[in-house]
Every structure is written in C-alpha cells, then in structure tokens.
Design a protein around this motif. Structure first.
Motif, PDB file in Angstrom:
ATOM      1  N   PRO A  23       0.873  -1.267   0.087  1.00 21.22           N
ATOM      2  CA  PRO A  23       0.064  -0.014  -0.076  1.00 21.22           C
ATOM      3  C   PRO A  23       0.656   1.178  -0.071  1.00 21.22           C
ATOM      4  N   PHE A  24       0.386   2.511  -0.359  1.00 23.41           N
ATOM      5  CA  PHE A  24       1.201   3.575  -0.337  1.00 23.41           C
ATOM      6  C   PHE A  24       0.933   4.464   0.960  1.00 23.41           C
ATOM      7  N   ILE A  25       0.185   4.079   1.885  1.00 22.63           N
ATOM      8  CA  ILE A  25      -0.070   4.338   3.280  1.00 22.63           C
ATOM      9  C   ILE A  25      -0.853   3.599   3.937  1.00 22.63           C
ATOM     10  N   TYR A  62      -4.454   1.859  -1.340  1.00 19.71           N
ATOM     11  CA  TYR A  62      -3.845   1.498  -2.262  1.00 19.71           C
ATOM     12  C   TYR A  62      -4.336   2.079  -3.586  1.00 19.71           C
ATOM     13  N   ARG A  63      -3.479   1.861  -4.640  1.00 23.74           N
ATOM     14  CA  ARG A  63      -3.986   2.548  -5.891  1.00 23.74           C
ATOM     15  C   ARG A  63      -4.962   1.661  -6.535  1.00 23.74           C
ATOM     16  N   LYS A  64      -6.004   1.943  -6.936  1.00 22.03           N
ATOM     17  CA  LYS A  64      -7.094   1.352  -7.502  1.00 22.03           C
ATOM     18  C   LYS A  64      -6.486   0.341  -8.619  1.00 22.03           C
ATOM     19  N   GLY A 106     -11.758   9.690  -6.814  1.00 22.43           N
ATOM     20  CA  GLY A 106     -10.200   8.990  -6.376  1.00 22.43           C
ATOM     21  C   GLY A 106      -9.516   8.023  -6.881  1.00 22.43           C
ATOM     22  N   HIS A 107      -8.518   8.241  -6.894  1.00 21.67           N
ATOM     23  CA  HIS A 107      -7.638   7.128  -7.657  1.00 21.67           C
ATOM     24  C   HIS A 107      -7.161   6.047  -6.983  1.00 21.67           C
ATOM     25  N   TRP A 108      -7.685   6.062  -5.671  1.00 28.25           N
ATOM     26  CA  TRP A 108      -7.232   5.015  -4.606  1.00 28.25           C
ATOM     27  C   TRP A 108      -8.531   4.465  -3.910  1.00 28.25           C
ATOM     28  N   LEU A 109      -8.422   3.314  -3.187  1.00 30.21           N
ATOM     29  CA  LEU A 109      -9.333   2.766  -2.466  1.00 30.21           C
ATOM     30  C   LEU A 109      -8.696   2.646  -1.002  1.00 30.21           C
ATOM     31  N   ILE A 162       0.224  10.974  -9.793  1.00 26.47           N
ATOM     32  CA  ILE A 162       1.060  11.130 -10.782  1.00 26.47           C
ATOM     33  C   ILE A 162       1.799  10.133 -11.353  1.00 26.47           C
ATOM     34  N   ALA A 163       2.122   9.205 -10.640  1.00 25.88           N
ATOM     35  CA  ALA A 163       2.592   7.960 -11.180  1.00 25.88           C
ATOM     36  C   ALA A 163       1.530   7.027 -11.866  1.00 25.88           C
ATOM     37  N   MET A 164       0.493   7.107 -11.652  1.00 22.29           N
ATOM     38  CA  MET A 164      -0.843   6.512 -12.454  1.00 22.29           C
ATOM     39  C   MET A 164      -0.995   7.155 -13.630  1.00 22.29           C
ATOM     40  N   GLY A 165      -0.265   8.230 -13.908  1.00 23.03           N
ATOM     41  CA  GLY A 165      -0.639   9.191 -15.108  1.00 23.03           C
ATOM     42  C   GLY A 165      -2.078   9.894 -14.798  1.00 23.03           C
TER      43      GLY A 165
END
Length: 180
Positions: A23-25, A62-64, A106-109, A162-165
């Motif tokens: 996860p990113f955080i 997490y990023r989706k 949102g780009h995350w869950l 940004i990393a997900m474009g």
C-alpha cells in the motif's frame, strides 16, 4: 521481477481481493463521516466493528490499479451517508464486512484494515481529521497527526496519482446502493 500479492478477504471469505505490491500508506481517520459510517455498519447483523479503541477508522490505502477482485464482487453493495455524499463505502453483503471507502474521483481505495488476517494489517503511519474531535477525545501521540502529517499524507496521494498518469480507474459495485 515478481511483485508480491496479498489476498484480502471478508469475514466469511466469499469476497476476495488481490492487492499487488505494498500500500502507499496506512492511516487512521477520525472525520465525522467515517465515524458515522462506522456506527451504521457496526449495527448490521454480524458486522465486525471497524473502529479502533480510540474511535478512529484504520484504513490501508492502495492505488486502484493495484487491486483486483478475485471472487465475490457480486456480493458488494455500496452506501452513502446521504444521497449526494461524495464518499461511497462498500460492504460484503454475505457477512456485512466493510470492504472499502472510495472518494468521488479518487484514484485510490481506502481498504478497511479488518480485511487482513489478525495482526497482519500495516500499522498506521498517520492520523487524519483529528480536528473533528474535541480535545478530550483526541488520541495519544503514538501516531503522527496534525497539519504537517496531513500535508505529507496529501503529498503521497498526489505522487501516487502522478505515477498513475492521472488516471482514475472505476471500481464496479453492482446492484442498487443500500440505505443504512
């Protein structure tokens, strides 16, 4: 190079999610919305509590694009605190396990930490929205909270996007939304 995948499950195991990588955080949220939603979800038959001892809601973000439903996606149902609320939450209706919170666009869950086996969820790195609490309700200082910590949290959200474009993948939750 292979990336580790973690399998997450609802309490009865019918809903399963494959989470790719880390996860990113991990965070605990103390906002009024999360606390109200936790109370509503905990009132469902057989539902596990989602708050910690201090009343915060532990999430693992997490990023989706790194999450995949392996089984049971048809058992998910969403609900909102109000019809126009920007946050939707998903529950596994097979056992009333809270699965995730999703912010509109949102780009995350934000996955509820109860999806991990006991003791295996990542430890929280930040507490958000503690300003929604009275001084007497505020948690201890064992996890960073406050303006600087929250700013770093939002910085991570931006770096991931940004990393997900700047993509915002859709997460399908079938069926009509629940009224809880």
């Amino acid at each position: 190079m292979t990336v580790a995948t973690t399998e997450l499950r609802c309490n009865c195991g019918q809903v399963r999610i494959a989470a790719e990588g880390k996860p990113f955080i991990a965070a605990e949220c103390y906002c009024n919305s999360c606390r109200a939603a936790a109370q509503r979800m905990a009132a469902l038959p057989g539902a596990p509590a989602v708050t910690n001892a201090m009343g915060g809601t532990p999430y693992v973000l997490y990023r989706k694009d790194r999450l995949r439903f392996v089984a049971g996606q048809d058992k998910l149902r969403a609900f909102r605190l109000k019809p126009d609320a920007p946050t939707r939450r998903a529950i596994a209706t097979c056992c009333n396990t809270p699965v995730f919170a999703e912010f509109q666009s949102g780009h995350w869950l934000s996955l509820y930490s109860g999806l991990w086996p006991d003791g295996a969820a990542p430890a929280p790195e930040v507490r958000t929205q503690t300003g929604h609490l009275s001084v007497e309700q505020r948690p201890d200082n064992s996890v960073p909270a406050g303006a600087w910590s929250t700013a770093r949290f939002y910085g991570r959200l931006l770096r991931v996007w940004i990393a997900m474009g700047f993509r915002v993948p859709k997460v399908d939750v079938p069926g009509p939304e629940l009224t809880i």
